[in-house]
Design an enzyme around this catalytic site. Structure first.
Site, PDB file in Angstrom:
ATOM      1  N   CYS A 423      32.151  29.924   2.222  1.00 38.06           N
ATOM      2  CA  CYS A 423      32.878  30.157   3.462  1.00 38.06           C
ATOM      3  C   CYS A 423      33.045  31.639   3.781  1.00 38.06           C
ATOM      4  O   CYS A 423      32.957  32.054   4.944  1.00 38.06           O
ATOM      5  CB  CYS A 423      34.237  29.467   3.413  1.00 38.06           C
ATOM      6  SG  CYS A 423      35.323  30.042   2.080  1.00 38.06           S
ATOM      7  N   HIS A 467      39.929  28.875   1.710  1.00 37.25           N
ATOM      8  CA  HIS A 467      38.934  28.895   2.787  1.00 37.25           C
ATOM      9  C   HIS A 467      39.109  30.166   3.607  1.00 37.25           C
ATOM     10  O   HIS A 467      40.203  30.744   3.657  1.00 37.25           O
ATOM     11  CB  HIS A 467      39.128  27.664   3.679  1.00 37.25           C
ATOM     12  CG  HIS A 467      38.007  27.412   4.631  1.00 37.25           C
ATOM     13  ND1 HIS A 467      36.709  27.248   4.227  1.00 37.25           N
ATOM     14  CD2 HIS A 467      37.991  27.302   5.996  1.00 37.25           C
ATOM     15  CE1 HIS A 467      35.936  27.036   5.286  1.00 37.25           C
ATOM     16  NE2 HIS A 467      36.692  27.068   6.380  1.00 37.25           N
ATOM     17  N   ASP A 483      35.423  28.360  13.125  1.00 41.14           N
ATOM     18  CA  ASP A 483      35.092  28.182  11.710  1.00 41.14           C
ATOM     19  C   ASP A 483      33.580  28.035  11.576  1.00 41.14           C
ATOM     20  O   ASP A 483      33.029  26.951  11.793  1.00 41.14           O
ATOM     21  CB  ASP A 483      35.795  26.944  11.152  1.00 41.14           C
ATOM     22  CG  ASP A 483      35.678  26.868   9.632  1.00 41.14           C
ATOM     23  OD1 ASP A 483      34.919  27.666   9.058  1.00 41.14           O
ATOM     24  OD2 ASP A 483      36.343  26.011   9.021  1.00 41.14           O
TER      25      ASP A 483
END
Length: 683
Positions: A423, A467, A483
């Site tokens: 991520c 994250h 995202d």
């Protein structure tokens, strides 16, 4: 050995010394992990020296030796701890008092003083940790310290069975008082605050981010947050628990200027916004309570647009929460979160904010800069450039927990060479490229997702849920969450890391316990027990206390509180009186003796009591003289008693019990008039 006779008379016996040292060891054992190693060795040397004094091999230290020992201990504390007014130095000071007291542990008074200090040190256990194992160990420590106190009362009391038995009884008698005080005592705030140890290693989300940081967190399944909701629960794709915002990029690492380690240096006042400023009049979408594990960092985690009424929790200008101190133990805080679309959008970013959110190094990653410039020259707006970049991720990139290492130009190598990452790789490259295209952007770090625990109705967020995502500024919408990971691995957002990277998840674990269903269920059950413990006991604050009292009393008033407090006291006194009444009757009697005493009590109520010290046979013969009609029955009862008591005859015991069922003197025969001449027996 030159010891005065007066000193010899005050020396403690061996059993008392051993009990004191055992209590000290039990109390100090959990503190060994954070006490300086020299202090542990010093305590051991002091114990050894005192035992050698008892054996006559060493002398009791004089004033000079004691002064040197105190000076060395104080110097050691000063060199170990940079500041005195903190938790660990105070605990170390108590441990030093143990150590120094052992040097002159001579009399019973010294032992009592040392054990009194032990009670204070037991209490400090719960400042460091308030989990169930620590609570159980704290109870065990109290049992040992109290047993050591009991052992100081004499040679007979030093036996382990007697000392522990009496200690258990004393603590059991204190439990009702403890429960009543726990429920009714007012929950007052601390009279003073002792800072936690800020030098402890931080856990979880760090104050900066570089490629590989979050993939390391993916190897830990330790709990990070437990979240319970008062109302609706957000769907998985909305569970973004934001904690930190990074705006500065040095070519490899993202950070926030002014945030250094565990301190928010110099920017605290600018980061804070007014608690209710800009919040809509409509109610929040989500109301929830977060229980955060110790991180030794001040940042907290919540959904976007948070507000908290919990003392010490403030909202920052970056739409995050911060606590007044680093979180050194579990912390519970209440949060309300509004949907961003319901919050008025600020007029625009100031020139300083524009510079912060467009900052890039002067050189590096030329290919990413060129790609962004080309999109901007094509006339694309911010949303179009974002969609083009996300589409590139979706077509070419792979989500993996083991991405290849990157060189100096991390963004270029990731975007145009390796195209494999976690991520932070996606968030890093996305924000860099958007800034290169002239769009204000920033990196947000926190946790995403969580496991819903149906039995207790709370969301369990673990460290591997860490994250990183991005936010871009759109003038008409404000800050918008983007995202990039969702474009590559939507299952990571919807189902969690374990589903998105099943082949790589916890691959480096020494024991793959997460693959064993029974162990997984067992660990979840243990987490539920810990959650219930914290909600019921540890976080029993004034609000929960008032709610419990209202459920018990209906209405909180001085009269009802007095009755609530007085009733248990009266019951306890009644039980105590009954216990004293029965325990004062001496040791338990054998069954035959109890039955014969019943016979004697019935005869006494009939007017013919047994004389003190009168043998059973003599009593039977006196009954024959003074009450002839009862003589046969009295003789049979006496013979059965003697066989049962002295010959251990089971049949005689049954006969004695059977005879007493029908033996009622006044019903069998009226008492003869002993004053009548015809009733006087002359021998």
């Amino acid at each position: 050995m030159s010891v005065h006779s007066g000193q010899m008379q005050t020396l403690l016996p061996r059993e008392s010394l051993l009990w004191v040292f055992a209590a000290q060891f039990v109390v100090l054992l959990p503190h060994f992990t954070h006490l300086p190693i020299w202090l542990v060795f010093a305590w051991g040397i002091a114990v050894y020296w005192r035992l050698e004094v008892f054996r006559g091999r060493r002398e009791i230290p004089g004033r000079v030796v004691k002064l040197v020992a105190v000076s060395l201990a104080v110097a050691g504390l000063a060199m170990t701890y940079r500041r005195w007014f903190a938790l660990e130095p105070m605990v170390a000071l108590l441990a030093v008092s143990f150590t120094l007291k052992n040097i002159e542990l001579l009399s019973r008074r010294d032992a009592l003083l040392s054990l009194t200090l032990a009670y204070f040190l037991v209490a400090t256990l719960f400042v460091f940790d308030q989990t169930i194992p620590y609570a159980l160990y704290g109870v065990f420590s109290l049992l040992v310290v109290t047993a050591a106190l009991v052992a100081q009362q004499g040679s007979g009391s030093a036996r382990a069975g007697r000392a522990f038995g009496l200690s258990a009884k004393l603590l059991a008698q204190a439990v009702p008082v403890m429960l009543v005080l726990f429920v009714v005592m007012p929950r007052l705030g601390p009279l003073w605050a002792v800072p936690q140890n800020t030098s402890a290693a931080s856990t979880g989300i760090s104050d900066s981010m570089s490629p590989g940081d979050f993939s390391r967190l993916s190897k830990s399944d330790k709990p990070a947050l437990r979240i319970s909701f008062d109302g609706p629960v957000p769907p998985p794709e909305q569970r973004y628990w934001r904690g930190l915002v990074y705006t500065h990029f040095d070519g490899r690492r993202w950070s926030e200027p002014g945030i250094t380690g565990n301190r928010w240096a110099g920017r605290r006042s600018r980061l804070h916004r007014e608690d209710d400023q800009g919040l809509p009049a409509v109610g929040p979408r989500y109301r929830y309570q977060v229980i955060q594990e110790a991180s030794h960092n001040p940042w907290l985690f919540a959904l976007a647009t948070p507000h908290s009424d919990t003392s010490g929790v403030r909202t920052t200008a970056e739409d995050t929460l911060i606590y007044r101190n680093p979180v050194g133990s579990r912390l519970a805080y209440d949060v309300r979160s509004w949907p961003r679309e319901s919050v008025p959008v600020q007029s625009g970013l100031s020139a300083a904010e524009q510079r912060r959110h467009l900052q890039l190094p002067k050189s590096g990653n030329p290919e990413a800069r060129a790609w962004a410039t080309a999109r901007r020259n094509e006339g694309m707006d911010a949303e179009a450039i974002s969609q083009a970049l996300l589409a590139m991720y979706a077509r070419r990139f792979t989500y993996t927990l083991q991405p290849p290492a990157l060189g100096a130009d991390t963004v270029d190598e990731f975007l145009f060479e390796t195209q494999q990452g976690f991520c932070e790789h996606f968030a890093n490259s996305y924000v860099f490229t958007m800034r290169a295209a002239g769009v204000p952007a920033r990196v947000v770090a926190g946790y995403q997702g969580g496991e819903w625990v149906e039995q207790q109705e709370y969301l369990l967020v673990r460290q591997y849920d860490a994250h990183a995502w991005a936010e871009i500024w759109l003038p008409e919408r404000g800050w918008v969450r983007v995202d990039p990971t969702a474009s590559v691995a939507p299952q990571r957002i919807r189902d969690g890391l374990q589903s998105a990277a099943a082949d790589e998840f916890m691959q480096d674990a020494l024991l793959p316990l997460h693959k064993i269903a029974f162990v997984t269920r067992l660990r979840l059950q243990w987490d539920m027990i810990n959650y219930r413990w914290y909600r019921t006991v540890v976080s029993f604050d004034a609000e929960r206390q008032e709610g419990l009292l209202r459920r018990l009393l209906g209405e909180i008033s001085p009269l009802r509180l007095a009755i609530f407090l007085g009733a248990p006291v009266i019951m306890a006194l009644a039980v105590l009186l009954l216990w004293l009444n029965f325990s004062g009757r001496g040791p338990a009697l054998a069954p035959a003796d109890r039955l014969y005493l019943r016979f004697c009590r019935r005869m006494a109520r009939a007017g013919l009591p047994r004389n003190p010290g009168e043998a059973a046979g003599d009593y039977a013969r006196r009954i024959e003289r003074e009450w002839p009609s009862l003589a046969p029955m009295a003789l049979r009862i006496t013979l059965a008693y003697e066989k049962a008591a002295f010959a251990d005859d089971a049949q005689a015991l049954k006969q004695l019990r059977r005879l007493l069922r029908t033996f009622w003197p006044l019903r069998l025969s009226p008492r003869p008039d002993t004053t009548s001449p015809t009733q006087v027996s002359v021998r």
